[in-house]
Scaffold this motif. Structure first.
Motif, PDB file in Angstrom:
ATOM      1  N   ILE A   1       0.855  -1.196   0.000  1.00 14.14           N
ATOM      2  CA  ILE A   1       0.000   0.000   0.000  1.00 14.14           C
ATOM      3  C   ILE A   1       0.887   1.240   0.000  1.00 14.14           C
ATOM      4  O   ILE A   1       0.688   2.171  -0.787  1.00 14.14           O
ATOM      5  CB  ILE A   1      -0.956   0.011   1.214  1.00 14.14           C
ATOM      6  CG1 ILE A   1      -2.011  -1.084   1.063  1.00 14.14           C
ATOM      7  CG2 ILE A   1      -1.609   1.386   1.374  1.00 14.14           C
ATOM      8  CD1 ILE A   1      -2.850  -1.305   2.318  1.00 14.14           C
ATOM      9  N   VAL A   2       1.885   1.256   0.883  1.00 15.35           N
ATOM     10  CA  VAL A   2       2.764   2.426   0.997  1.00 15.35           C
ATOM     11  C   VAL A   2       3.626   2.577  -0.263  1.00 15.35           C
ATOM     12  O   VAL A   2       3.698   3.656  -0.845  1.00 15.35           O
ATOM     13  CB  VAL A   2       3.635   2.345   2.269  1.00 15.35           C
ATOM     14  CG1 VAL A   2       4.640   3.485   2.310  1.00 15.35           C
ATOM     15  CG2 VAL A   2       2.759   2.368   3.515  1.00 15.35           C
ATOM     16  N   LYS A   3       4.278   1.499  -0.685  1.00 17.25           N
ATOM     17  CA  LYS A   3       5.238   1.579  -1.796  1.00 17.25           C
ATOM     18  C   LYS A   3       4.547   1.691  -3.162  1.00 17.25           C
ATOM     19  O   LYS A   3       4.874   2.565  -3.962  1.00 17.25           O
ATOM     20  CB  LYS A   3       6.163   0.361  -1.777  1.00 17.25           C
ATOM     21  CG  LYS A   3       7.293   0.404  -2.800  1.00 17.25           C
ATOM     22  CD  LYS A   3       8.309  -0.700  -2.605  1.00 17.25           C
ATOM     23  CE  LYS A   3       7.845  -2.054  -3.024  1.00 17.25           C
ATOM     24  NZ  LYS A   3       7.767  -2.292  -4.446  1.00 17.25           N
ATOM     25  N   ASP A   4       3.591   0.818  -3.439  1.00 22.35           N
ATOM     26  CA  ASP A   4       2.988   0.758  -4.771  1.00 22.35           C
ATOM     27  C   ASP A   4       1.894   1.808  -4.974  1.00 22.35           C
ATOM     28  O   ASP A   4       1.799   2.412  -6.045  1.00 22.35           O
ATOM     29  CB  ASP A   4       2.396  -0.629  -5.035  1.00 22.35           C
ATOM     30  CG  ASP A   4       3.419  -1.752  -4.925  1.00 22.35           C
ATOM     31  OD1 ASP A   4       4.613  -1.463  -4.695  1.00 22.35           O
ATOM     32  OD2 ASP A   4       3.021  -2.919  -5.050  1.00 22.35           O
ATOM     33  N   LEU A   5       1.068   2.019  -3.922  1.00 26.15           N
ATOM     34  CA  LEU A   5      -0.052   2.967  -4.066  1.00 26.15           C
ATOM     35  C   LEU A   5       0.351   4.387  -3.655  1.00 26.15           C
ATOM     36  O   LEU A   5       0.275   5.314  -4.460  1.00 26.15           O
ATOM     37  CB  LEU A   5      -1.260   2.497  -3.251  1.00 26.15           C
ATOM     38  CG  LEU A   5      -1.789   1.090  -3.534  1.00 26.15           C
ATOM     39  CD1 LEU A   5      -3.017   0.810  -2.674  1.00 26.15           C
ATOM     40  CD2 LEU A   5      -2.085   0.884  -4.994  1.00 26.15           C
ATOM     41  N   LEU A   6       0.762   4.552  -2.408  1.00 23.83           N
ATOM     42  CA  LEU A   6       1.032   5.907  -1.909  1.00 23.83           C
ATOM     43  C   LEU A   6       2.312   6.510  -2.488  1.00 23.83           C
ATOM     44  O   LEU A   6       2.344   7.690  -2.819  1.00 23.83           O
ATOM     45  CB  LEU A   6       1.102   5.901  -0.377  1.00 23.83           C
ATOM     46  CG  LEU A   6      -0.202   5.542   0.334  1.00 23.83           C
ATOM     47  CD1 LEU A   6       0.035   5.402   1.833  1.00 23.83           C
ATOM     48  CD2 LEU A   6      -1.274   6.574   0.042  1.00 23.83           C
ATOM     49  N   GLU A   7       3.357   5.707  -2.610  1.00 19.14           N
ATOM     50  CA  GLU A   7       4.630   6.240  -3.094  1.00 19.14           C
ATOM     51  C   GLU A   7       4.668   6.326  -4.620  1.00 19.14           C
ATOM     52  O   GLU A   7       5.071   7.340  -5.178  1.00 19.14           O
ATOM     53  CB  GLU A   7       5.780   5.365  -2.593  1.00 19.14           C
ATOM     54  CG  GLU A   7       7.143   5.942  -2.851  1.00 19.14           C
ATOM     55  CD  GLU A   7       8.268   5.142  -2.186  1.00 19.14           C
ATOM     56  OE1 GLU A   7       9.422   5.485  -2.469  1.00 19.14           O
ATOM     57  OE2 GLU A   7       8.008   4.215  -1.411  1.00 19.14           O
ATOM     58  N   ALA A   8       4.232   5.266  -5.311  1.00 17.70           N
ATOM     59  CA  ALA A   8       4.347   5.237  -6.772  1.00 17.70           C
ATOM     60  C   ALA A   8       3.052   5.606  -7.488  1.00 17.70           C
ATOM     61  O   ALA A   8       3.060   5.813  -8.694  1.00 17.70           O
ATOM     62  CB  ALA A   8       4.816   3.853  -7.225  1.00 17.70           C
ATOM     63  N   GLY A   9       1.944   5.720  -6.758  1.00 19.64           N
ATOM     64  CA  GLY A   9       0.689   6.178  -7.364  1.00 19.64           C
ATOM     65  C   GLY A   9       0.008   5.186  -8.292  1.00 19.64           C
ATOM     66  O   GLY A   9      -0.767   5.591  -9.154  1.00 19.64           O
ATOM     67  N   HIS A  10       0.238   3.909  -8.119  1.00 19.31           N
ATOM     68  CA  HIS A  10      -0.387   2.898  -8.988  1.00 19.31           C
ATOM     69  C   HIS A  10      -1.726   2.457  -8.400  1.00 19.31           C
ATOM     70  O   HIS A  10      -1.904   1.312  -7.975  1.00 19.31           O
ATOM     71  CB  HIS A  10       0.566   1.714  -9.206  1.00 19.31           C
ATOM     72  CG  HIS A  10       1.608   2.021 -10.210  1.00 19.31           C
ATOM     73  ND1 HIS A  10       1.444   1.806 -11.556  1.00 19.31           N
ATOM     74  CD2 HIS A  10       2.829   2.598 -10.068  1.00 19.31           C
ATOM     75  CE1 HIS A  10       2.520   2.212 -12.205  1.00 19.31           C
ATOM     76  NE2 HIS A  10       3.374   2.707 -11.316  1.00 19.31           N
ATOM     77  N   TRP A  11      -2.684   3.365  -8.453  1.00 19.24           N
ATOM     78  CA  TRP A  11      -3.997   3.112  -7.875  1.00 19.24           C
ATOM     79  C   TRP A  11      -4.801   2.092  -8.666  1.00 19.24           C
ATOM     80  O   TRP A  11      -5.782   1.560  -8.168  1.00 19.24           O
ATOM     81  CB  TRP A  11      -4.735   4.436  -7.666  1.00 19.24           C
ATOM     82  CG  TRP A  11      -4.097   5.158  -6.538  1.00 19.24           C
ATOM     83  CD1 TRP A  11      -3.135   6.119  -6.603  1.00 19.24           C
ATOM     84  CD2 TRP A  11      -4.287   4.868  -5.155  1.00 19.24           C
ATOM     85  NE1 TRP A  11      -2.725   6.464  -5.336  1.00 19.24           N
ATOM     86  CE2 TRP A  11      -3.420   5.724  -4.425  1.00 19.24           C
ATOM     87  CE3 TRP A  11      -5.113   3.985  -4.452  1.00 19.24           C
ATOM     88  CZ2 TRP A  11      -3.358   5.702  -3.037  1.00 19.24           C
ATOM     89  CZ3 TRP A  11      -5.047   3.973  -3.070  1.00 19.24           C
ATOM     90  CH2 TRP A  11      -4.177   4.826  -2.379  1.00 19.24           C
ATOM     91  N   GLU A  12      -4.362   1.741  -9.884  1.00 16.67           N
ATOM     92  CA  GLU A  12      -5.011   0.669 -10.626  1.00 16.67           C
ATOM     93  C   GLU A  12      -4.780  -0.690  -9.950  1.00 16.67           C
ATOM     94  O   GLU A  12      -5.485  -1.661 -10.234  1.00 16.67           O
ATOM     95  CB  GLU A  12      -4.534   0.645 -12.090  1.00 16.67           C
ATOM     96  CG  GLU A  12      -3.151   0.061 -12.311  1.00 16.67           C
ATOM     97  CD  GLU A  12      -1.973   1.002 -12.033  1.00 16.67           C
ATOM     98  OE1 GLU A  12      -0.830   0.593 -12.278  1.00 16.67           O
ATOM     99  OE2 GLU A  12      -2.206   2.147 -11.575  1.00 16.67           O
ATOM    100  N   LEU A  13      -3.824  -0.756  -9.019  1.00 18.34           N
ATOM    101  CA  LEU A  13      -3.545  -1.978  -8.269  1.00 18.34           C
ATOM    102  C   LEU A  13      -4.253  -2.023  -6.920  1.00 18.34           C
ATOM    103  O   LEU A  13      -4.069  -2.975  -6.153  1.00 18.34           O
ATOM    104  CB  LEU A  13      -2.029  -2.113  -8.034  1.00 18.34           C
ATOM    105  CG  LEU A  13      -1.126  -2.119  -9.263  1.00 18.34           C
ATOM    106  CD1 LEU A  13       0.339  -2.125  -8.842  1.00 18.34           C
ATOM    107  CD2 LEU A  13      -1.457  -3.318 -10.136  1.00 18.34           C
ATOM    108  N   ALA A  14      -5.041  -1.018  -6.612  1.00 19.80           N
ATOM    109  CA  ALA A  14      -5.631  -0.877  -5.277  1.00 19.80           C
ATOM    110  C   ALA A  14      -6.455  -2.085  -4.848  1.00 19.80           C
ATOM    111  O   ALA A  14      -6.433  -2.467  -3.671  1.00 19.80           O
ATOM    112  CB  ALA A  14      -6.476   0.398  -5.197  1.00 19.80           C
ATOM    113  N   ASP A  15      -7.169  -2.726  -5.780  1.00 22.57           N
ATOM    114  CA  ASP A  15      -8.016  -3.857  -5.382  1.00 22.57           C
ATOM    115  C   ASP A  15      -7.205  -5.074  -4.931  1.00 22.57           C
ATOM    116  O   ASP A  15      -7.736  -5.977  -4.309  1.00 22.57           O
ATOM    117  CB  ASP A  15      -9.002  -4.224  -6.483  1.00 22.57           C
ATOM    118  CG  ASP A  15      -8.338  -4.728  -7.752  1.00 22.57           C
ATOM    119  OD1 ASP A  15      -7.143  -4.452  -7.965  1.00 22.57           O
ATOM    120  OD2 ASP A  15      -9.031  -5.394  -8.533  1.00 22.57           O
TER     121      ASP A  15
END
Length: 177
Positions: A66-80
């Motif tokens: 969550i921190v690295k992929d979503l919050l840091e890199a902004g890959h919200w397409e991976l959120a699910d």
């Protein structure tokens, strides 16, 4: 009476001198808010997202992504992959639900995806896991709004409740924008 008046004047002068001395010291000596130790992240934050306990390790790994992929890199397409559909949000700026939090970052905050780093680059102070909760603490620099000069550092936190391998609930220290 004359003796009491003399004693009163003497005490008044003495009190004024003490007040003047304390006032002078408070101006000359730095206040405790300036003596604070700066908050700094650890050298290798990736190591904080591990545990010898298999359940805590799995929960920390969800939060790591969550921190690295979503919050840091902004890959919200991976959120699910990391957030439940119901995702309860206690940040007053984002709506609950997977769609609500994705909308907040993509449409409101206008986060642009960047390559996902091999290792986390976001500074992290500590990661604490207990039961189904994982808390991450980060340094938070506070800057003067007009000069952008660093005034001090404090600590930001995010806490997630992990249910069935995904974050199902989130808390942080955000105030309403």
């Amino acid at each position: 009476m004359k003796k009491q008046l003399h004693k009163f004047k003497k005490n008044l002068i003495s009190g004024a001198m003490i007040t003047l001395a304390f006032t002078t010291l408070s101006v000359v000596l730095p206040s405790s808010s300036h003596a604070q130790e700066p908050v700094a992240g650890v050298e290798n934050p990736d190591l904080l997202f591990t545990s010898s306990d298999p359940k805590l390790h799995a929960n920390k790994q969800v939060v790591y992504h969550i921190v690295k992929d979503l919050l840091e890199a902004g890959h919200w397409e991976l959120a699910d992959k990391y957030l439940s559909k119901r995702y309860l949000q206690h940040n007053p700026n984002a709506a609950s639900g997977l769609d609500g939090v994705v909308r907040y970052f993509v449409e409101v905050r206008k986060v642009q995806a960047t390559p996902i780093p091999e290792k986390m680059t976001k500074p992290v102070v500590a990661v604490i896991a207990e039961g189904d909760l994982v808390t991450v603490m980060y340094p938070l620099p506070v800057r003067d709004k007009t000069t952008n000069k660093l005034l001090y550092t404090t600590t930001w936190f995010d806490t997630w409740r992990i249910v069935d391998g995904k974050a199902d609930e989130h808390w942080d220290s955000a105030l309403k924008n």
